[in-house]
Design an enzyme around this catalytic site. Sequence first.
Site, PDB file in Angstrom:
ATOM      1  N   PHE A 162     -28.728  12.138  12.602  1.00  0.00           N
ATOM      2  CA  PHE A 162     -29.502  11.219  11.762  1.00  0.00           C
ATOM      3  C   PHE A 162     -28.589  10.070  11.338  1.00  0.00           C
ATOM      4  O   PHE A 162     -27.364  10.177  11.401  1.00  0.00           O
ATOM      5  CB  PHE A 162     -30.051  11.961  10.530  1.00  0.00           C
ATOM      6  CG  PHE A 162     -31.539  12.218  10.569  1.00  0.00           C
ATOM      7  CD1 PHE A 162     -32.182  12.562  11.744  1.00  0.00           C
ATOM      8  CD2 PHE A 162     -32.298  12.131   9.408  1.00  0.00           C
ATOM      9  CE1 PHE A 162     -33.553  12.810  11.775  1.00  0.00           C
ATOM     10  CE2 PHE A 162     -33.666  12.374   9.429  1.00  0.00           C
ATOM     11  CZ  PHE A 162     -34.293  12.711  10.619  1.00  0.00           C
TER      12      PHE A 162
ATOM     13  N   GLN B 289     -35.555   2.108  -1.191  1.00  0.00           N
ATOM     14  CA  GLN B 289     -35.244   2.200   0.230  1.00  0.00           C
ATOM     15  C   GLN B 289     -36.434   1.783   1.082  1.00  0.00           C
ATOM     16  O   GLN B 289     -37.556   2.234   0.871  1.00  0.00           O
ATOM     17  CB  GLN B 289     -34.862   3.635   0.600  1.00  0.00           C
ATOM     18  CG  GLN B 289     -34.510   3.778   2.077  1.00  0.00           C
ATOM     19  CD  GLN B 289     -33.898   5.116   2.393  1.00  0.00           C
ATOM     20  OE1 GLN B 289     -34.623   6.063   2.690  1.00  0.00           O
ATOM     21  NE2 GLN B 289     -32.584   5.218   2.320  1.00  0.00           N
TER      22      GLN B 289
ATOM     23  N   HIS C 125     -37.726   2.002   4.807  1.00  0.00           N
ATOM     24  CA  HIS C 125     -37.483   2.702   6.065  1.00  0.00           C
ATOM     25  C   HIS C 125     -37.614   1.705   7.204  1.00  0.00           C
ATOM     26  O   HIS C 125     -38.564   0.928   7.247  1.00  0.00           O
ATOM     27  CB  HIS C 125     -38.490   3.848   6.245  1.00  0.00           C
ATOM     28  CG  HIS C 125     -38.064   4.858   7.257  1.00  0.00           C
ATOM     29  ND1 HIS C 125     -38.012   4.590   8.603  1.00  0.00           N
ATOM     30  CD2 HIS C 125     -37.644   6.148   7.118  1.00  0.00           C
ATOM     31  CE1 HIS C 125     -37.595   5.659   9.249  1.00  0.00           C
ATOM     32  NE2 HIS C 125     -37.360   6.620   8.373  1.00  0.00           N
TER      33      HIS C 125
ATOM     34  N   LEU D  71     -45.117   6.019   8.424  1.00  0.00           N
ATOM     35  CA  LEU D  71     -43.773   6.378   8.865  1.00  0.00           C
ATOM     36  C   LEU D  71     -43.711   6.814  10.331  1.00  0.00           C
ATOM     37  O   LEU D  71     -44.483   7.646  10.782  1.00  0.00           O
ATOM     38  CB  LEU D  71     -43.243   7.521   7.986  1.00  0.00           C
ATOM     39  CG  LEU D  71     -41.878   8.095   8.368  1.00  0.00           C
ATOM     40  CD1 LEU D  71     -40.789   7.059   8.147  1.00  0.00           C
ATOM     41  CD2 LEU D  71     -41.579   9.348   7.542  1.00  0.00           C
TER      42      LEU D  71
ATOM     43  N   GLU E 275     -37.259   9.039  11.316  1.00  0.00           N
ATOM     44  CA  GLU E 275     -35.904   8.753  11.771  1.00  0.00           C
ATOM     45  C   GLU E 275     -35.521   9.634  12.962  1.00  0.00           C
ATOM     46  O   GLU E 275     -34.608   9.323  13.712  1.00  0.00           O
ATOM     47  CB  GLU E 275     -34.906   8.957  10.632  1.00  0.00           C
ATOM     48  CG  GLU E 275     -33.503   8.525  10.980  1.00  0.00           C
ATOM     49  CD  GLU E 275     -32.709   8.089   9.769  1.00  0.00           C
ATOM     50  OE1 GLU E 275     -31.491   8.283   9.784  1.00  0.00           O
ATOM     51  OE2 GLU E 275     -33.300   7.554   8.820  1.00  0.00           O
TER      52      GLU E 275
ATOM     53  N   ARG F 194     -30.206   3.434   6.749  1.00  0.00           N
ATOM     54  CA  ARG F 194     -31.522   2.802   6.710  1.00  0.00           C
ATOM     55  C   ARG F 194     -31.507   1.386   6.147  1.00  0.00           C
ATOM     56  O   ARG F 194     -32.230   0.518   6.621  1.00  0.00           O
ATOM     57  CB  ARG F 194     -32.482   3.684   5.906  1.00  0.00           C
ATOM     58  CG  ARG F 194     -32.831   4.954   6.636  1.00  0.00           C
ATOM     59  CD  ARG F 194     -33.636   5.903   5.779  1.00  0.00           C
ATOM     60  NE  ARG F 194     -34.034   7.065   6.563  1.00  0.00           N
ATOM     61  CZ  ARG F 194     -34.716   8.080   6.065  1.00  0.00           C
ATOM     62  NH1 ARG F 194     -35.080   8.086   4.797  1.00  0.00           N
ATOM     63  NH2 ARG F 194     -35.036   9.103   6.834  1.00  0.00           N
TER      64      ARG F 194
ATOM     65  N   HIS G 201     -40.112   3.104   1.451  1.00  0.00           N
ATOM     66  CA  HIS G 201     -40.116   4.516   1.808  1.00  0.00           C
ATOM     67  C   HIS G 201     -39.712   5.446   0.675  1.00  0.00           C
ATOM     68  O   HIS G 201     -40.267   6.527   0.524  1.00  0.00           O
ATOM     69  CB  HIS G 201     -39.162   4.711   2.987  1.00  0.00           C
ATOM     70  CG  HIS G 201     -39.112   6.110   3.520  1.00  0.00           C
ATOM     71  ND1 HIS G 201     -40.236   6.752   4.024  1.00  0.00           N
ATOM     72  CD2 HIS G 201     -38.095   6.992   3.628  1.00  0.00           C
ATOM     73  CE1 HIS G 201     -39.897   7.963   4.433  1.00  0.00           C
ATOM     74  NE2 HIS G 201     -38.616   8.148   4.196  1.00  0.00           N
TER      75      HIS G 201
ATOM     76  N   ARG H 206     -30.141   6.231   0.246  1.00  0.00           N
ATOM     77  CA  ARG H 206     -30.221   7.635   0.653  1.00  0.00           C
ATOM     78  C   ARG H 206     -30.108   7.768   2.159  1.00  0.00           C
ATOM     79  O   ARG H 206     -30.726   7.019   2.903  1.00  0.00           O
ATOM     80  CB  ARG H 206     -31.559   8.241   0.200  1.00  0.00           C
ATOM     81  CG  ARG H 206     -31.778   9.653   0.716  1.00  0.00           C
ATOM     82  CD  ARG H 206     -33.084  10.223   0.233  1.00  0.00           C
ATOM     83  NE  ARG H 206     -34.263   9.600   0.791  1.00  0.00           N
ATOM     84  CZ  ARG H 206     -34.752   9.848   2.004  1.00  0.00           C
ATOM     85  NH1 ARG H 206     -34.132  10.671   2.820  1.00  0.00           N
ATOM     86  NH2 ARG H 206     -35.862   9.258   2.417  1.00  0.00           N
TER      87      ARG H 206
END
Length: 569
Positions: free
Chosen positions: A117, A231, A233, A243, A246, A277, A345, A382
């Site tokens: 990730f 955040q 995304h 979404l 990821e 991100r 996000h 994050r």
Amino acid sequence: MLSYDIVVVGAGGAGMMAALAASEDPDLEVAVLSKIYPTRSHTGAAQGGINAALGNRDPSDSVEKHFRDTVKGSDFLADQDAVEFFTSRMPELIQELDFYGVPFSRDENGRVAQRPFGGASSPRTCYSADKTGHVILHTLYEQCLKRGVKFLHEWFLLSLAVEEGELDGLVALDMRSGAIHPIQAKAAVIATGGFGRIYWNRTTNALNMTGDGTAACFDAGIPLKDPEFVQFHPTGLASSGILMSEACRGEGGHLLNKEGERFMARYAPEKMELGPRDLVSRAIETEIKEGRGFGEGIGAYVQMDLRHLGKEKILERLPQVRALAMHFEGVDIIEEPVPIRPSCHYMMGGIHVVDYKTCRTPIEGILAAGECACISIHGANRLGGNSVADVVLFGKYAGLGAREIAKQRSLPSGKKVKKEADRWIKTFDRMRRKTEGIPVTEIRDKMAETMWNNVGIFRRESEMKEALETVGRLLEDYQDACIGDTSVRYNLAFVHYVEVGNLLKLAKAVALGALHRKESRGSHARADYPKRDDGRFLKHTLIYKKGDDYILQYEPVKITKYRPEERKY
């Protein structure tokens, strides 16, 4: 009057993990209050996975590397004592979830499978295809039913009643009957998720992510910590913001501009699409601003190409992602690239938690966990896979903390919560009878527009001042709002009225915190202050609400092992 030892507000991963931990004591009566059916909670939308340094795919991975990656990803705003607590306990928690029956995907040796990730130095994200949050949510619900936890679903939190710095109870609307109830409780765990709907239609968040618990705590006197860190995304579907996990990039997806370039080589030459991100989101928006995107204006986008992964791998590891692209963009990712653009996000900020080991807030009897809380382990940004991990780990410790409080406190008098319920009964009656005023949806849409345009991915002082002025006017307009629904049962127009009020309060805090943080750090990117300023802003924002006034303060970041350095990928 209803009374419980512990009331958990929110039935997502954090709420149900808290209820599960609290219910280990058979002498305590635990209730979960949720405005939707528990298995529809937003944790179910978490696709990609949950981080833990198991070392199953990379034996060199370690808790220390997870700790370091999280601190670096946070742009050094995370409290390092809390991060170490978090990362050191995650491997055991994965074992716990496995024991409960979470059907994790497995590697060739039968161990929990892990994938790479963004921002991680090893592939440590445990997963169940691309439905990780969904399977965790259902498993926890089963375990809560097994333990006898009481669920009050389709109940909506209106406010918290506080007497002399201690919880007196909660006020909630039973949507099915239209009755407004005061609820006595020794302890309340707030686990109501984020509030991405301040951007309304440009967010990956579900429609019910309106910050109800966060706003209730804010009104009760608990400050918001770091609300400016929002955040975005990188890979929301272009037309809807839904979404695209990821996991798409974790499995090897490419980001392409209209010239067919893998443009991340310009922004993160080593990590490419697996940069953090905030960096990837800004890269996409820069490509669009500089004319290398497809389309124009709000409809502009870049592409994510997964075709090279092959049909078999896509069907095995990304089946839900494929279905979403087909349903909402009309694109089969096996055959063609999918249009994407960043979408709000996650909220790194939230309810101020003063003790990460118990998730207590400054008010005795009120605890918070999950996205609505700021502990702070995510700091300014994050990392993917750390959210579901945060939810279940701190959900557990919030439940244990509530259990201890419930053993120590007597049931409050309930006088304050009864008065608070009476106030809400009058408000509900007044709004049902009101026939003229400004439509709530008009106020909501104007809020979303000004937040996206002025407090979005790139920020400037003049634009944020404009946003503050606009939100201030909308808060005044809100006093003259009209819902246009006279019904008592299932009056969802009234519920939405309260939700929009919550969003407006929180949007103002986001804009205020962002305006006063005169630096760029993590997700907070200011064109007028492009550099990070550790000398002035290596500290947490705290915003208190006193009546209609917002009071801004700061407190130090806790640094234990890792001194701030330039964040490069």
